[in-house]
Design a protein around this motif. Structure first.
Motif, mmCIF file in Angstrom:
data_model
loop_
_atom_site.group_PDB
_atom_site.id
_atom_site.type_symbol
_atom_site.label_atom_id
_atom_site.label_comp_id
_atom_site.label_asym_id
_atom_site.label_seq_id
_atom_site.Cartn_x
_atom_site.Cartn_y
_atom_site.Cartn_z
ATOM 1 N N TRP A 1 48.166 -101.949 -34.746
ATOM 2 C CA TRP A 1 48.387 -103.153 -35.547
ATOM 3 C C TRP A 1 49.210 -104.198 -34.828
ATOM 4 O O TRP A 1 49.598 -105.192 -35.436
ATOM 5 C CB TRP A 1 49.092 -102.761 -36.848
ATOM 6 C CG TRP A 1 48.214 -102.040 -37.781
ATOM 7 C CD1 TRP A 1 48.083 -100.688 -37.902
ATOM 8 C CD2 TRP A 1 47.322 -102.605 -38.742
ATOM 9 N NE1 TRP A 1 47.168 -100.390 -38.869
ATOM 10 C CE2 TRP A 1 46.690 -101.544 -39.407
ATOM 11 C CE3 TRP A 1 47.007 -103.917 -39.106
ATOM 12 C CZ2 TRP A 1 45.749 -101.744 -40.407
ATOM 13 C CZ3 TRP A 1 46.073 -104.121 -40.109
ATOM 14 C CH2 TRP A 1 45.449 -103.039 -40.742
ATOM 15 N N GLN A 2 49.520 -103.980 -33.567
ATOM 16 C CA GLN A 2 50.504 -104.835 -32.899
ATOM 17 C C GLN A 2 50.176 -106.317 -32.986
ATOM 18 O O GLN A 2 50.985 -107.122 -33.419
ATOM 19 C CB GLN A 2 50.600 -104.442 -31.436
ATOM 20 C CG GLN A 2 50.992 -103.009 -31.232
ATOM 21 C CD GLN A 2 51.028 -102.657 -29.772
ATOM 22 O OE1 GLN A 2 52.050 -102.775 -29.147
ATOM 23 N NE2 GLN A 2 49.909 -102.271 -29.223
ATOM 24 N N SER A 3 48.956 -106.686 -32.556
ATOM 25 C CA SER A 3 48.689 -108.119 -32.482
ATOM 26 C C SER A 3 48.499 -108.715 -33.867
ATOM 27 O O SER A 3 48.833 -109.877 -34.100
ATOM 28 C CB SER A 3 47.485 -108.399 -31.587
ATOM 29 O OG SER A 3 46.357 -107.757 -32.081
ATOM 30 N N ILE A 4 47.984 -107.924 -34.825
ATOM 31 C CA ILE A 4 47.798 -108.467 -36.174
ATOM 32 C C ILE A 4 49.151 -108.718 -36.836
ATOM 33 O O ILE A 4 49.382 -109.770 -37.433
ATOM 34 C CB ILE A 4 46.924 -107.522 -37.004
ATOM 35 C CG1 ILE A 4 45.506 -107.544 -36.432
ATOM 36 C CG2 ILE A 4 46.912 -107.919 -38.465
ATOM 37 C CD1 ILE A 4 44.629 -106.435 -36.877
ATOM 38 N N ASN B 1 58.814 -101.939 -37.043
ATOM 39 C CA ASN B 1 59.199 -102.022 -35.636
ATOM 40 C C ASN B 1 59.344 -103.459 -35.166
ATOM 41 O O ASN B 1 60.157 -103.762 -34.317
ATOM 42 C CB ASN B 1 58.176 -101.307 -34.770
ATOM 43 C CG ASN B 1 58.440 -99.827 -34.723
ATOM 44 O OD1 ASN B 1 59.579 -99.388 -34.881
ATOM 45 N ND2 ASN B 1 57.402 -99.048 -34.547
ATOM 46 N N GLN B 2 58.506 -104.345 -35.711
ATOM 47 C CA GLN B 2 58.626 -105.738 -35.303
ATOM 48 C C GLN B 2 59.653 -106.491 -36.148
ATOM 49 O O GLN B 2 59.745 -107.711 -36.091
ATOM 50 C CB GLN B 2 57.259 -106.432 -35.369
ATOM 51 C CG GLN B 2 56.280 -105.868 -34.346
ATOM 52 C CD GLN B 2 55.131 -106.793 -34.030
ATOM 53 O OE1 GLN B 2 55.184 -107.988 -34.281
ATOM 54 N NE2 GLN B 2 54.069 -106.244 -33.468
ATOM 55 N N SER C 1 51.885 -109.255 -35.298
ATOM 56 C CA SER C 1 52.491 -110.383 -34.607
ATOM 57 C C SER C 1 51.921 -111.713 -35.118
ATOM 58 O O SER C 1 52.641 -112.700 -35.285
ATOM 59 C CB SER C 1 52.265 -110.207 -33.110
ATOM 60 O OG SER C 1 52.468 -111.388 -32.418
ATOM 61 N N ASP C 2 50.604 -111.730 -35.397
ATOM 62 C CA ASP C 2 49.981 -112.915 -36.001
ATOM 63 C C ASP C 2 50.582 -113.238 -37.368
ATOM 64 O O ASP C 2 50.851 -114.388 -37.690
ATOM 65 C CB ASP C 2 48.474 -112.674 -36.212
ATOM 66 C CG ASP C 2 47.677 -113.012 -34.972
ATOM 67 O OD1 ASP C 2 48.297 -113.433 -33.988
ATOM 68 O OD2 ASP C 2 46.442 -112.852 -35.006
ATOM 69 N N LYS D 1 53.482 -112.463 -38.401
ATOM 70 C CA LYS D 1 54.841 -112.948 -38.177
ATOM 71 C C LYS D 1 54.814 -114.448 -37.854
ATOM 72 O O LYS D 1 55.599 -115.217 -38.398
ATOM 73 C CB LYS D 1 55.429 -112.167 -37.004
ATOM 74 C CG LYS D 1 56.918 -112.036 -37.013
ATOM 75 C CD LYS D 1 57.283 -111.003 -35.955
ATOM 76 C CE LYS D 1 58.696 -111.150 -35.477
ATOM 77 N NZ LYS D 1 58.983 -110.204 -34.383
ATOM 78 N N THR D 2 53.898 -114.830 -36.970
ATOM 79 C CA THR D 2 53.792 -116.244 -36.612
ATOM 80 C C THR D 2 53.369 -117.071 -37.829
ATOM 81 O O THR D 2 53.922 -118.128 -38.101
ATOM 82 C CB THR D 2 52.739 -116.430 -35.495
ATOM 83 O OG1 THR D 2 52.950 -115.420 -34.527
ATOM 84 C CG2 THR D 2 52.852 -117.784 -34.858
ATOM 85 N N SER E 1 56.167 -117.828 -40.165
ATOM 86 C CA SER E 1 57.369 -118.541 -39.709
ATOM 87 C C SER E 1 57.146 -120.047 -39.723
ATOM 88 O O SER E 1 57.670 -120.764 -38.888
ATOM 89 C CB SER E 1 57.760 -118.065 -38.308
ATOM 90 O OG SER E 1 56.744 -118.388 -37.395
ATOM 91 N N GLU F 1 54.439 -100.542 -37.918
ATOM 92 C CA GLU F 1 54.478 -101.676 -37.001
ATOM 93 C C GLU F 1 55.294 -102.821 -37.608
ATOM 94 O O GLU F 1 56.055 -103.482 -36.913
ATOM 95 C CB GLU F 1 53.042 -102.129 -36.684
ATOM 96 C CG GLU F 1 52.926 -103.122 -35.544
ATOM 97 C CD GLU F 1 53.378 -102.572 -34.196
ATOM 98 O OE1 GLU F 1 53.140 -101.376 -33.938
ATOM 99 O OE2 GLU F 1 53.969 -103.333 -33.417
#
Lengths: 437, 541
Positions: A213-216, A250-251, A218-219, A221-222, A225, A247
């Protein structure tokens, strides 16, 4: 009468297939146990969710038998294993109805398995109680939907976020199959009706069992914001939730910043995770194990005693089976027979207590009334209720927010007797479902 | 909202005038009444009462607020419970199961276990929790520990209001730690940009990667003042360029971490399939066994998840290696040279193993705890943080790879394995026991699958379906990298992971997976033997 009864008893002792008169075999069938079919996967991917429902049914049946059975007859469970294989669901349903001649079926979890069973149940005129929240857009004469329709789960949850939390930006994240896609279609239409702009909605689908799920995340999160309060509405299914939440933690995304409200995460799913980092994320259901009522505590005590596990958890679909079983029982008592047509007519309007301190009523569209609860995840894997609808909400088979279905209603009482009556054209669509485009 | 906000302000003003909680004499009656109010009021009111509790000067207040925020403050139901206990406030020490361990909130006495039926938890929600966090972090700004002050200052960004701003300015003047000072300055600047449209504060924020700062600048671009609007836009543009590099680094990291997972899952297969030529569909289940070993270890060593995890590295290897040997001896050895039958038989074994786990252990997923040193992330800067569990797994994958490489290149076993796979008959005539080598090789490949399971238990579900999710990917990596080549597996795994993560943001997860698959199919058409084809006579066989 007495003589006839003796005769039929004698006949049934010889053979059930003897056809002396038209009424004799029917009467003979009435002497044996009432058969309750249980159609839940005990192996394969869905066993994780469905095997507990089989145990729930066995517990309810055992309890009923200890209390003298039903109509003076014993209940006999007939358990089959469709092995998480959708076509096999249809085969097993046919086996239950045609070979075992069960009087009622409790079963299915996924929508696709229900769609697979539907034609069989309609053809052989069976009764199916379906206990899981689903996407709606369906009403069958032979199916009773004791789980939540979208208006009993998704819409109230979005309302809560919009009005109580003040969310302005929405991420609709789901697993790529029919339930999330339909639910998200309804939610998108609903959000746009309430003035949410296109750029404030992000839709994302992932495959079954997605674990990276890392990039999702991160998306998300962006996306979150940009200065407006953001929330994630998750229809992510089953196993994929655990790595998703991990995830998030962790993020460093906390529930206070971007809350996630989930429609498929219950006590059982949480029992497989360390919930410390998830505290505060939300779920919308019609029942939580933590609900503070005596009926619920009694149910939990019985469940713990039945399973023999001190840490056994209860969840929403289990309550749906509890309600469905009791409704069917009351309807059989009311009709005085287990005959499918008689029970189908008798069950509409039947009210039984639910586990959250109220009553559930079977509506003419074969959906039931339920309270909607919003709960926040606690560190012990339970939910704490933070909001609930003031009264129960009746399930709506056809969503009011989709163009294809907003004019449809369902009413299985006479004289309408139709699952998809169009109030504009004043005609009945006939089939149990229409394509909702 | 505005009422809550002004209440919050009021509360913080009062709080700040009291640097340390509680010199005052404990007053049980007052405490009981405050807690009763807290229990009985609505969510909107609870924040105010929490403030009153903080201001009451009671030294137990902090404990109550922390328990309340964690949902662990409860009251014994007035109508139930034993006559003397009813209505008492308690702090829940353990809230699992049907009976909860509690402690008297006022006296601190241990009250033993009380049935959940008789306890009313005092409910808390997200907004209250962050309000209480605010109350506690303002207190934390005055403690001696600089790290704690920094954490508190970080938490304040985006949550500052008028009353707090004044106090923060004072605190900043006396602050000695440079980091804390800078963070406080940023928190103040965010407040100034958002609430006052202060042009000079925009400059303070122009280099910041903090998301609250960006949010503030974003809202400033909608302001009516053209100068402010322009300044905010410029600041955002400069942040954007910085962010671009961070995002590229982040994507690369995501790609490498996904790639290392693929490498771990596939490298055991690279040995059994690549070197031995056995199509083992039960490879995924050998991974699953490794993950279950981790779970088993943690069950045996309760309270020490870290130690259990380290011990499960050898244990997982052994368990999977033994299972691999069993499979090899009982099935695969009889099907030598019949790949289709091997495939079907091992597929059957994989189903049997899955159902075995379902029946013996449970169809439900098991909880594997992540040790503290593996959770969270390293913050490189405000916009780029590397999640620790993934970092460990990248490292672990590399260690396993190097280890395997050494075994294959430098040990007698490796030599024999290579000899047997290149020319079985010749190797046997040279006195190598081919059967023994077969067993050892299969055990090695299976054991490495077990290691992969130990690592995967930290990032995904430990359940009967764990293996299924990785078997296809593993074959993909091995075939793409070139059958029989460990380097190929490493390069293939890492590059597939990176390609996937590059595609995912714009194509979506489903399409990205499909695209990767299409890419591999096309690639194999062009180069049927993968990235690093084996050369020489062995390749013909």
């Amino acid at each position: 009468m007495k003589i006839k009864k003796q005769i039929t008893a004698g006949l049934s002792a010889l053979a059930l297939t003897l056809t002396v008169s038209v009424s004799a075999p029917v009467a003979a069938a009435d002497e044996g146990p009432i058969k309750v079919g249980i159609l839940h996967s005990l192996s394969g991917t869905m066993a994780i969710s469905e095997s507990t429902l089989k145990d729930t049914m066995l517990m309810l049946i055992k309890e009923q038998n200890e209390n003298g059975g039903l109509l003076g007859r014993k209940l006999e469970p007939v358990v089959v294993d469709p092995a998480s294989n959708w076509p096999l669901f249809a085969e097993k349903a046919r086996e239950l109805l045609a070979k075992d001649k069960v009087d009622v079926i409790f079963g299915n979890w996924t929508s696709v398995s229900r769609k697979s069973v539907l034609p069989v149940v309609e053809e052989l005129n069976g009764l199916l109680f379906y206990p899981v929240q689903y996407e709606g857009e369906e009403s069958s004469e032979n199916v009773f939907y004791t789980g939540a329709a979208p208006n009993q789960q998704a819409i109230p949850a979005v309302n809560y976020l919009m009005n109580q939390v003040g969310v302005k930006r929405w991420v609709l994240a789901g697993t790529d199959y029919v339930y999330p896609r339909t639910t998200n279609k309804i939610l998108e239409a609903y959000l746009k009706d309430h003035g949410v702009a296109d750029e404030d909605i992000m839709v994302n689908y992932t495959p079954f069992g997605h674990s990276n799920w890392q990039s999702i995340v991160s998306d998300i999160k962006t996306f979150g914001s940009q200065g407006k309060k953001t929330a994630v509405v998750s229809t992510i299914n089953g196993d994929a939730n655990v790595p998703f939440y991990r995830e998030l933690a962790n993020q460093g995304i906390k529930a206070e910043d971007i809350p996630v409200v989930a429609f498929s995460v219950g006590e059982q799913e949480l029992s497989g995770i360390d919930t410390g980092p998830l505290v505060g994320h939300l779920a919308a259901w019609n029942y939580f194990m933590s609900v503070d009522t005596d009926a619920n505590y009694d149910f939990i005590d019985k469940w713990v005693a039945y399973t023999g596990k001190e840490d056994a958890v209860t969840n929403d679909p289990m309550e749906a089976h509890y309600i469905g079983f009791n409704m069917w029982k009351e309807a059989v008592k009311k009709a005085g027979t287990t005959d499918v047509d008689a029970v189908k007519d008798a069950i509409i309007g039947v009210s039984v207590p639910n586990l959250t301190g109220g009553y559930a009523t079977m509506m003419p569209n074969h959906h039931i009334t339920k309270p909607v609860l919003i709960g926040e995840i606690q560190d012990n894997g339970q939910f704490s209720v933070v909001w609930q609808t003031p009264s129960t909400v009746a399930g709506d088979a056809w969503s009011d927010y989709l163009p294809g279905s907003k004019d449809l209603i369902s009413d299985w009482r006479k004289p309408l007797h139709c699952g998809n009556y169009n109030v504009v054209t004043k005609s009945c669509g006939g089939k149990s479902e229409v394509a909702a485009e | 909202m505005s009422i809550i906000r002004s209440l919050k302000q009021l509360l913080i003003v009062c709080l700040l005038s009291l640097p340390v909680l509680g010199h005052a004499q404990a007053n049980d009656e007052q405490a009981q009444s405050l807690l009763t109010q807290l229990a009985e009021s609505s969510y909107g009111q609870k924040g105010k009462i929490a403030g009153e509790i903080a201001r009451s000067g009671d030294e137990r207040a902090r404990g109550w607020l922390e328990a309340f925020s964690a949902g662990k403050l409860a009251r014994i139901e007035p109508s139930k419970g034993d006559a003397e206990g009813s209505g008492k406030f308690v702090i829940v020490l353990s809230n699992r199961g049907r009976n909860w361990k509690v402690q008297d909130a006022l006296t601190g006495d241990d009250l033993g276990e009380i049935s959940r039926r008789d306890l009313d938890s005092i409910r808390v929600n997200n907004s209250l929790r962050s309000e209480i966090d605010g109350i506690l972090s303002v207190i934390d700004l005055t403690v001696n520990d600089a790290d704690k002050r920094l954490a508190a200052a970080r938490g304040l960004r985006g949550n500052v209001d008028e009353a707090m701003a004044k106090k923060l300015t004072e605190l900043m003047a006396s602050e000695e730690d440079a980091d804390v000072k800078a963070t406080l300055n940023e928190a103040l600047a965010i407040y100034k940009v958002e609430e006052q449209g202060d042009l000079s504060a925009v400059k303070t924020l122009s280099g910041s990667l903090n998301s609250e700062a960006r949010a503030a600048l974003n809202s400033a671009t909608y302001s009516d003042d053209p100068a402010l609007k322009q300044a905010a836009r410029d600041a955002l543009a400069s942040i954007e360029t910085k962010l671009k590099w961070n995002r590229a680094a982040e994507t690369l990291y995501f790609g490498l971490s996904l790639g290392s997972v693929l490498v771990l899952a596939a490298i055991g297969l690279a040995i059994t399939f690549g070197v031995m030529g056995v199509i083992n569909m039960a490879h995924g289940e050998l991974i699953m066994l490794g993950a279950y070993t981790t779970w088993g270890m943690q069950q045996m060593l309760p309270g020490q998840p870290g130690l259990a995890l380290i011990l499960s590295i050898p244990a997982g290897f052994l368990v999977s290696a033994l299972a691999g040997v069993a499979i090899e001896r009982s099935v695969i050895q009889f099907l030598k040279g019949r790949p289709l039958e091997t495939l079907l038989a091992t597929f059957g074994i994989s189903l049997v193993l899955q159902q075995l786990v379902r029946t013996v252990i449970s169809p439900l997923n098991r909880t594997v705890v992540t040790p503290d040193w593996m959770s969270g992330s390293i913050m490189v800067n405000e916009a780029l943080s590397l999640t620790l569990n993934r970092l460990y797994i990248i490292g672990f994958a590399l260690v396993v790879f190097v280890g395997l490489m050494l075994i294959m290149r430098k040990t007698r076993l490796g030599l024999e394995v290579r000899a047997v796979t290149q020319n079985r008959a010749m190797a046997r005539s040279m006195g190598i026991k081919a059967t023994k080598v077969d067993i050892m090789t299969f055990a090695l490949g299976s054991g490495v699958a077990g290691l992969a399971g130990v690592a995967l238990s930290q990032i995904t579900n430990v359940g009967p379906n764990l293996g299924q999710n990785y078997i296809i990917d593993s074959f993909m990596v091995v075939v793409f990298g070139g059958v029989g080549n460990l380097w190929g597996t490493l390069v293939a795994g890492l590059s597939l992971g990176t390609i996937n993560q590059l595609l995912e943001p714009w194509a979506g997860a489903v399409l990205a997976k499909i695209l990767v698959l299409v890419f591999i199919i096309l690639f194999i058409q062009k180069r049927p033997r993968g990235l690093f084809p084996q050369k020489g006579r062995a390749a013909e066989g």
